[in-house]
Motif scaffolding. Structure first.
Motif, PDB file in Angstrom:
ATOM      1  N   GLN A 143      79.636  54.923  28.390  1.00 15.95           N
ATOM      2  CA  GLN A 143      80.616  55.620  29.215  1.00 15.95           C
ATOM      3  C   GLN A 143      81.788  54.704  29.565  1.00 15.95           C
ATOM      4  OE1 GLN A 143      78.441  57.767  32.083  1.00 15.95           O
ATOM      5  NE2 GLN A 143      80.246  58.751  32.951  1.00 15.95           N
ATOM      6  N   THR A 144      81.458  53.453  29.876  1.00 13.29           N
ATOM      7  CA  THR A 144      82.509  52.490  30.193  1.00 13.29           C
ATOM      8  C   THR A 144      83.418  52.299  28.986  1.00 13.29           C
ATOM      9  OG1 THR A 144      80.732  51.382  31.352  1.00 13.29           O
ATOM     10  CG2 THR A 144      82.872  50.304  31.363  1.00 13.29           C
ATOM     11  N   ALA A 145      82.796  52.237  27.812  1.00 12.60           N
ATOM     12  CA  ALA A 145      83.589  52.068  26.593  1.00 12.60           C
ATOM     13  C   ALA A 145      84.501  53.273  26.391  1.00 12.60           C
ATOM     14  CB  ALA A 145      82.671  51.890  25.388  1.00 12.60           C
ATOM     15  N   ALA A 146      83.977  54.469  26.702  1.00  7.52           N
ATOM     16  CA  ALA A 146      84.794  55.679  26.550  1.00  7.52           C
ATOM     17  C   ALA A 146      85.965  55.651  27.516  1.00  7.52           C
ATOM     18  CB  ALA A 146      83.938  56.920  26.787  1.00  7.52           C
ATOM     19  N   ALA A 147      85.701  55.202  28.761  1.00  8.74           N
ATOM     20  CA  ALA A 147      86.775  55.121  29.754  1.00  8.74           C
ATOM     21  C   ALA A 147      87.833  54.126  29.298  1.00  8.74           C
ATOM     22  CB  ALA A 147      86.206  54.717  31.110  1.00  8.74           C
ATOM     23  N   GLU A 148      87.376  53.024  28.731  1.00  9.16           N
ATOM     24  CA  GLU A 148      88.297  51.999  28.249  1.00  9.16           C
ATOM     25  C   GLU A 148      89.149  52.565  27.108  1.00  9.16           C
ATOM     26  OE1 GLU A 148      89.349  49.203  29.173  1.00  9.16           O
ATOM     27  OE2 GLU A 148      90.437  48.663  27.324  1.00  9.16           O
TER      28      GLU A 148
END
Ligand code: ADP
Ligand code: ZN
Length: 618
Positions: free
Chosen positions: A363-368
């Motif tokens: 999810q963090t990667a998607a937000a990034e």
């Protein structure tokens, strides 16, 4: 096609179709799925309004907002067209009346929200109604890549199973290929015709001017359109309130609008804008889809939109009636910094929300990734503002289309409206040496205060009143000088550090400027800007402006009396033509654009009376 002409004249009072309208209508008549992409104001509604009047069938329009539905239905009814809507804002009796009319075959176009359409009882009712076609308006709402994603739109795919014989017709103004592809897939369109119109809005004048004193600049833009409709976009709710209050104190009929206001107050503002008792709305981007005033003559951006898609959408609200309108954006590199800070803060907040759930790295990667996309879009917007290329050309190119004219005659660049500051290099040197004097440890506000010689406590405390650069810029205001500093940052001649307390520092190229080895171009807007382009002036030739105003006043009274938006009675295009032709009797009104049969019968006498009174007095 002769039938199309007859219907066009009868209900709308128009004589010719616009580009791609004929093609979209042909698909509808042949029952072939289609995706039609036309810019705002391109005339998408007519594409789904005409077909059911040709074959006498029932079509359904899916529309995302109640306000939008209501206005369209009001407008169609005024023209004598059998349309109705079903939505949650209606009471049981109103809904029953619509059901009865539907069963009696008295409705040819029914507007519904996506939520209602997929309800079981609605789907059951559809079975008994022999619906021929579905029009999906604002179809980009189905795509996450669009700017107004609406999850309810995703469920529309079930229409295929429930009403297999009906064809689907999607409409949107969003042009990016990714959104287009998403619409085709999500709606499961079959062998669809894809009709993509030209995105250039020839009747809009685009201006991107260096932001100096944004209040005064906004007031000047509004003054170019005194008494006309203007939308002013601001970044924050607070800004909308203070700017609207300031404009009001100067006698402008203005109000603010943002998502933090109560429903009722928002509604009142929208209504006043629609019935023309309000000229200027100062708003956040929350003021959007629901506005259907076609004679907005100016859209002002006091700060940078976050992408060209947003810019195109927001400026698209100007000049929907095809008459000339102005779009002015006040640009400052400072806005880029503001957006970056907002994006970073947002990401930090999202990361915080996920908290210690380290497993959710995906999810963090998607937000990034999402943030990177947004930064890229922002850079596109920045390039558009800082380049000295024709704006019409740049926008067309962004949407993958070519623009043929070498000079559009309708943008600040082609109209040559930005002026070079006469002593740009000297001014730049003053700024740079001041940055050196304060040891590259202070931010823009402080440096500007030193240069203009501000008499503040902070100045005295810092001891910077003693610097040789204190007060050496005499002829510029602090906001104007701030704009200059941002131009230097934009050009890479100064660096503004990132982080909580950004400070100004010299860059690699600063020294060349300080040593006189490099000259600097700084821009400022010209004092007086034209209201119309040459083309626009031509289109107003022979128009009796006093009569136009008299007709507008009459229209406003009728609109308020009947609680409908003014354009529902007549568009400005119709009033302009009346003010040119000055017909004296009802017979002379018949060929006027926008004068359909019902409107002629209903308003013909009243219009002639306004004209006679004005001409008699003049
Ligand atoms: P869109 O939905 O694509 O933004 P609309 O359907 O609201 O655009 O149309 C914009 C304006 O153009 C409306 O005022 C409409 O009545 C007008 N219009 C549409 N088609 C024609 C036409 N063929 N001739 C003249 N005016 C038109
Ligand atoms: Zn141009």
């Amino acid at each position: 096609m002769a039938r199309v002409q007859a219907v066009l004249r009868q209900y709308w009072g128009y004589d010719t179709l616009r580009p791609l309208q004929a093609e979209a209508i042909a698909c509808a008549m042949a029952g072939r799925d289609a995706l039609t992409v036309l810019p705002t104001g391109g005339g998408k509604s007519l594409c789904y309004q005409i077909p059911p009047m040709l074959d006498g069938k029932l079509d359904i329009v899916v529309s995302p907002l109640i306000a939008l539905m209501k206005d369209q239905v009001d407008g169609l009814r005024e023209a004598g067209y059998p349309a109705a809507a079903l939505h949650s804002g209606m009471d049981a009796a109103e809904r029953r009346a619509v059901h009865t009319a539907l069963r009696a075959g008295q409705v040819h176009l029914l507007f519904v929200s996506p939520e209602r359409l997929v309800m079981d009882d609605f789907l059951a009712m559809l079975k008994g109604l022999a619906v021929r076609r579905f029009a999906i308006d604002e179809a980009h709402c189905i795509s996450q890549w669009g700017h107004d994603f609406r999850p309810e739109y995703r469920q529309l795919a079930i229409l295929r199973q429930h009403v297999p014989h009906a064809s689907l017709h999607a409409y949107t103004a969003t042009a990016t290929p990714r959104v287009r592809e998403d619409i085709l897939q999500q709606l499961r369109l079959k062998d669809a015709a894809v009709l993509v119109g030209r995105f250039d809005r020839a009747n809009l004048i685009y201006r991107v001017l260096p932001k100096t004193d944004v209040r005064d600049q906004t007031a000047a833009a509004i003054a170019r359109h005194a008494g006309e409709a203007v939308i002013v976009y601001c970044l924050s709710r607070k800004d909308t309130e203070s700017l609207a209050a300031w404009l009001k104190s100067r006698g402008v009929r203005a109000a603010h609008y943002h998502a933090g206001m109560g429903n009722e107050e928002r509604h009142r503002t929208q209504e006043a804008f629609a019935d023309e008792s309000l000229d200027v709305v100062v708003a956040t981007v929350a003021f959007g889809m629901g506005i259907d005033r076609s004679n907005v003559r100016c859209v002002v951006h006091t700060s940078l939109p976050k992408s060209i898609e947003h810019y195109q959408q927001e400026t698209g609200r100007a000049g929907r009636d095809g008459l000339e309108a102005e779009c002015v954006l006040f640009y400052s590199g400072g806005d880029i910094m503001r957006w970056k800070a907002i994006l970073e803060k947002r990401q930090a907040a999202e990361a915080g929300e996920e908290g210690d759930n380290a497993a959710d790295g995906a999810q963090t990667a998607a937000a990034e990734a999402a943030r990177r996309v947004q930064l890229e879009l922002l850079r596109g917007m920045q390039r558009f503002c800082t380049s000295a290329h024709c704006r019409h050309h740049a926008l067309s190119a962004y949407f993958g289309q070519t623009y043929e004219r070498p000079n559009c005659g309708a943008c600040d660049v082609c109209l040559d409206e930005v002026e070079e500051v006469s002593d740009g290099t000297v001014l730049a040197q003053k700024v740079l040496s001041c940055v050196v004097r304060v040891e590259q440890r202070f931010g823009i506000g402080h440096v500007v205060d030193v240069l203009v010689g501000a008499e503040t406590e902070a100045m005295r405390r810092s001891g910077h009143t003693e610097l040789s650069t204190y007060g050496i810029v005499k002829d510029l205001s602090a906001p104007a000088l701030t704009a200059v500093v941002y131009q230097l940052v934009d050009q890479g001649l100064l660096v503004r550090t990132e982080g909580e307390r950004p400070v100004l520092q010299l860059s690699e190229t600063s020294r060349a400027v300080l040593h006189g080895q490099q000259t600097v171009r700084l821009l400022k807007p010209r004092e007086r800007l034209r209201k119309h382009t040459v083309r626009g002036e031509k289109s107003l030739e022979g128009v009796d402006s006093g009569l136009f105003e008299a007709l507008r006043r009459w229209r406003q009274e009728e609109a308020q009396r009947r609680h409908v938006p003014a354009y529902v009675i007549f568009h400005d295009t119709t009033l302009t033509e009346l003010a040119r032709l000055r017909p004296r009797d009802v017979g002379g009104l018949a060929g006027v654009t926008g004068m359909g049969e019902k409107k002629l019968a209903q308003w013909g006498e009243a219009v002639c009376a306004v004209i006679a009174e004005h001409v008699g007095r003049a």
